[in-house]
Enzyme design. Structure first.
Site, short mmCIF file in Angstrom:
data_model
loop_
_atom_site.label_atom_id
_atom_site.label_comp_id
_atom_site.label_asym_id
_atom_site.label_seq_id
_atom_site.Cartn_x
_atom_site.Cartn_y
_atom_site.Cartn_z
N GLY A 15 0.78 -1.33 0.07
CA GLY A 15 -0.06 -0.35 -0.08
C GLY A 15 0.84 1.25 0.28
N ARG A 39 13.20 10.43 -2.91
CA ARG A 39 13.95 11.71 -3.03
C ARG A 39 15.45 11.51 -2.44
NH1 ARG A 39 14.73 16.25 -0.38
NH2 ARG A 39 15.12 18.47 -1.34
N ALA A 40 15.21 11.10 -1.12
CA ALA A 40 16.49 10.87 -0.24
C ALA A 40 17.50 9.97 -0.69
CB ALA A 40 15.98 10.77 1.18
N ARG A 99 0.47 -4.72 -4.90
CA ARG A 99 0.77 -5.89 -4.20
C ARG A 99 0.76 -7.11 -5.25
NH1 ARG A 99 -0.51 -3.96 0.73
NH2 ARG A 99 -2.40 -2.64 0.98
N ASP A 141 5.10 -5.09 5.75
CA ASP A 141 5.80 -6.31 6.01
C ASP A 141 5.61 -7.18 5.08
OD1 ASP A 141 2.87 -6.56 6.32
OD2 ASP A 141 3.03 -7.63 7.99
N THR A 195 4.51 2.52 5.47
CA THR A 195 2.93 1.94 5.69
C THR A 195 2.27 2.87 6.68
OG1 THR A 195 1.69 0.22 6.64
CG2 THR A 195 3.98 0.21 7.11
N ASP A 251 0.14 1.88 8.58
CA ASP A 251 -0.40 0.89 9.82
C ASP A 251 0.57 1.16 10.92
OD1 ASP A 251 -2.15 0.25 8.01
OD2 ASP A 251 -1.29 -1.74 7.61
N ASP A 301 2.89 -0.88 11.73
CA ASP A 301 2.98 -2.05 12.59
C ASP A 301 4.28 -3.02 12.46
OD1 ASP A 301 2.64 -2.59 9.91
OD2 ASP A 301 1.22 -4.08 9.96
N ARG A 336 -25.74 13.35 18.06
CA ARG A 336 -25.58 11.95 17.34
C ARG A 336 -24.20 11.11 17.94
NH1 ARG A 336 -27.02 13.43 11.19
NH2 ARG A 336 -29.29 12.87 11.32
N ARG A 379 -5.34 -2.32 8.85
CA ARG A 379 -5.50 -4.06 8.75
C ARG A 379 -5.61 -4.63 10.13
NH1 ARG A 379 -3.90 -6.64 4.17
NH2 ARG A 379 -2.74 -4.79 3.37
N ALA A 405 -12.12 10.99 21.75
CA ALA A 405 -13.10 9.69 21.39
C ALA A 405 -13.59 9.34 22.87
CB ALA A 405 -12.60 8.66 20.47
N GLU A 406 -14.84 8.71 22.60
CA GLU A 406 -15.41 8.59 23.89
C GLU A 406 -15.42 6.98 24.43
OE1 GLU A 406 -16.95 11.07 22.39
OE2 GLU A 406 -16.87 12.35 23.94
N LYS A 415 -27.08 15.05 26.22
CA LYS A 415 -27.10 15.60 24.82
C LYS A 415 -25.79 15.65 24.47
CE LYS A 415 -31.46 15.47 23.78
NZ LYS A 415 -32.22 14.75 23.09
N GLN A 430 -7.26 7.92 4.32
CA GLN A 430 -6.01 7.90 5.39
C GLN A 430 -4.60 7.58 4.52
OE1 GLN A 430 -7.73 5.49 9.05
NE2 GLN A 430 -8.94 5.27 7.03
O1 F6P Z 1 -1.25 -1.72 4.81
C1 F6P Z 1 -2.00 -0.52 4.57
C2 F6P Z 1 -3.37 -0.30 4.29
O2 F6P Z 1 -4.05 0.62 3.93
C3 F6P Z 1 -4.18 -1.19 5.72
O3 F6P Z 1 -4.42 -0.13 6.54
C4 F6P Z 1 -5.42 -1.76 4.74
O4 F6P Z 1 -5.93 -2.69 5.53
C5 F6P Z 1 -5.06 -1.98 3.55
O5 F6P Z 1 -3.81 -1.37 3.27
C6 F6P Z 1 -5.91 -1.85 2.11
O6 F6P Z 1 -5.08 -2.30 1.21
P1 F6P Z 1 -5.94 -1.98 -0.24
O7 F6P Z 1 -5.80 -0.71 -0.62
O8 F6P Z 1 -4.79 -2.91 -1.15
O9 F6P Z 1 -7.13 -2.69 -0.18
#
Ligand code: F6P
Length: 323
Positions: A12, A22-23, A73, A104, A127, A129, A131, A164, A173, A188-189, A214, A255
């Site tokens: 992704g 660039r670097a 991918r 990863d 990435t 994520d 992660d 609301r 992911r 966030a609550e 409310k 995102q």
């Molecule tokens: O790994 C980055 C990510 O954006 C994840 O957060 C998300 O689950 C996944 O890729 C979505 O992948 P794709 O754009 O291939 O559907």
């Protein structure tokens, strides 16, 4: 002496990848090393699709999201035939090293390549994520959490006006780190992420207690949470929460795009620069990351071990600050 290196972005895309490209290119050229960029990640390696990267190709890209090298991918790269073709391409170009910018899956690909070639390979974590082990912030994460936060703030305006409850789903992911940070910063609550166990009964009790009050309520849920995402959560809680107006918002790929933040560009520039220097130093098989402000090398095998622990005190923080 390295004369020529290859570069690719894989998996992704993430904001800051261009700053990293660039670097890498500018550092390599500074040291008289030629750079070729493979198009669409490992797909480009298999099909020998590449572009020569000179100064001009990386001009005016530091502030742009996405990746000028494009990404994919690659299912073919997971096959023996694809891997063999990719290795042929690498040999054909007589490269002295390869830098992979990705997550990863991309590093698992790099591990497979390393088993079959002597070519030194280093990685930069790209990435949203966050992660990977071996870097505090992956390239793209800071921008993604700020995008997510901006969305929470905007949704809060309308949620407040209509009294609301909003369930907002974040990407990541099977990692909940985008959700975690944006939830704290967005006030966030409630938060649901895969790394922490949630008692839905408790959540429903909490939501029922909102009925008398409310105002806006934001529940942030990570796409990988065991509850199954925002729509599933809404389905589960709605029957218990008559009288509450509950809406769902899935942030999705918004995102992944946008102008990289200052921190993103700086980190991406540092790791891209050091990836070239470390290749020149003879290093290989590692992720080049930043831990506690120090450039650190972590073997790919360790880097891809998913981070599945978060500081539980952060969930406590959300609970106390939103009570
Ligand atoms: O790994 C980055 C990510 O954006 C994840 O957060 C998300 O689950 C996944 O890729 C979505 O992948 P794709 O754009 O291939 O559907």
């Amino acid at each position: 002496m390295i004369k020529k290196i290859g570069l690719l972005t894989s998996g992704g895309d993430s904001p800051g990848m261009n700053a990293c490209i660039r670097a890498v290119v500018r550092t390599a050229l500074y040291h008289q090393i030629e750079v070729i960029g493979f198009i669409r990640g490992y797909e480009g390696l298999i099909d020998n699709q590449f572009m020569t990267l000179q100064h001009a190709q990386v001009s005016g890209i530091i502030h742009k999201g996405g990746t000028i090298l494009k990404t994919a991918r690659s299912d073919r790269f997971r096959t023996e035939a694809g891997l063999t073709q990719a290795i042929n391409t690498l040999q054909q170009h007589a490269l002295g090293g390869l830098i992979v910018i990705g997550g990863d899956g991309s590093f698992r690909g790099a591990i497979e390549l390393s088993k079959r070639t002597q070519l030194p390979i280093l990685g930069c974590a790209g990435t949203i994520d966050n992660d990977l082990i071996g870097t505090d912030f992956t390239i793209g994460y800071d921008t993604a959490i700020n995008t997510a936060l901006d969305a929470i703030d905007k949704i809060r305006d309308t949620a407040e006006s209509h009294d609301r409850v909003f369930i907002i789903e974040m990407m990541g992911r099977d990692a909940g780190l985008i959700a975690l940070r944006s939830a704290i910063a967005g006030g966030a609550e409630a938060l649901l992420i895969p790394e922490l166990h949630h008692d839905l009964e408790d959540l429903i009790t909490k939501i029922k207690s909102w009925r008398s009050n409310k105002g806006s309520r934001i529940i942030v849920v990570s796409e990988g949470d065991e509850v199954g995402g925002a729509y599933k959560l809404a389905q589960t809680i709605k029957p218990h929460c008559a009288g509450l107006d509950i809406k769902v918002s899935i942030l999705g790929h918004i995102q992944r795009g946008g102008t990289p933040t200052c921190m993103e560009r700086v980190n991406a520039s540092i790791v891209g620069h050091h990836a070239v220097l470390e290749l020149m130093n003879g290093k290989q098989g590692c992720l080049v990351g930043i831990i506690d402000k120090t450039v650190t090398l972590t073997p790919f095998e360790k880097a891809v071990k998913h981070i599945d622990q978060v500081d539980e005190r952060l969930e406590e923080l959300i609970r106390i600050l939103s009570h």
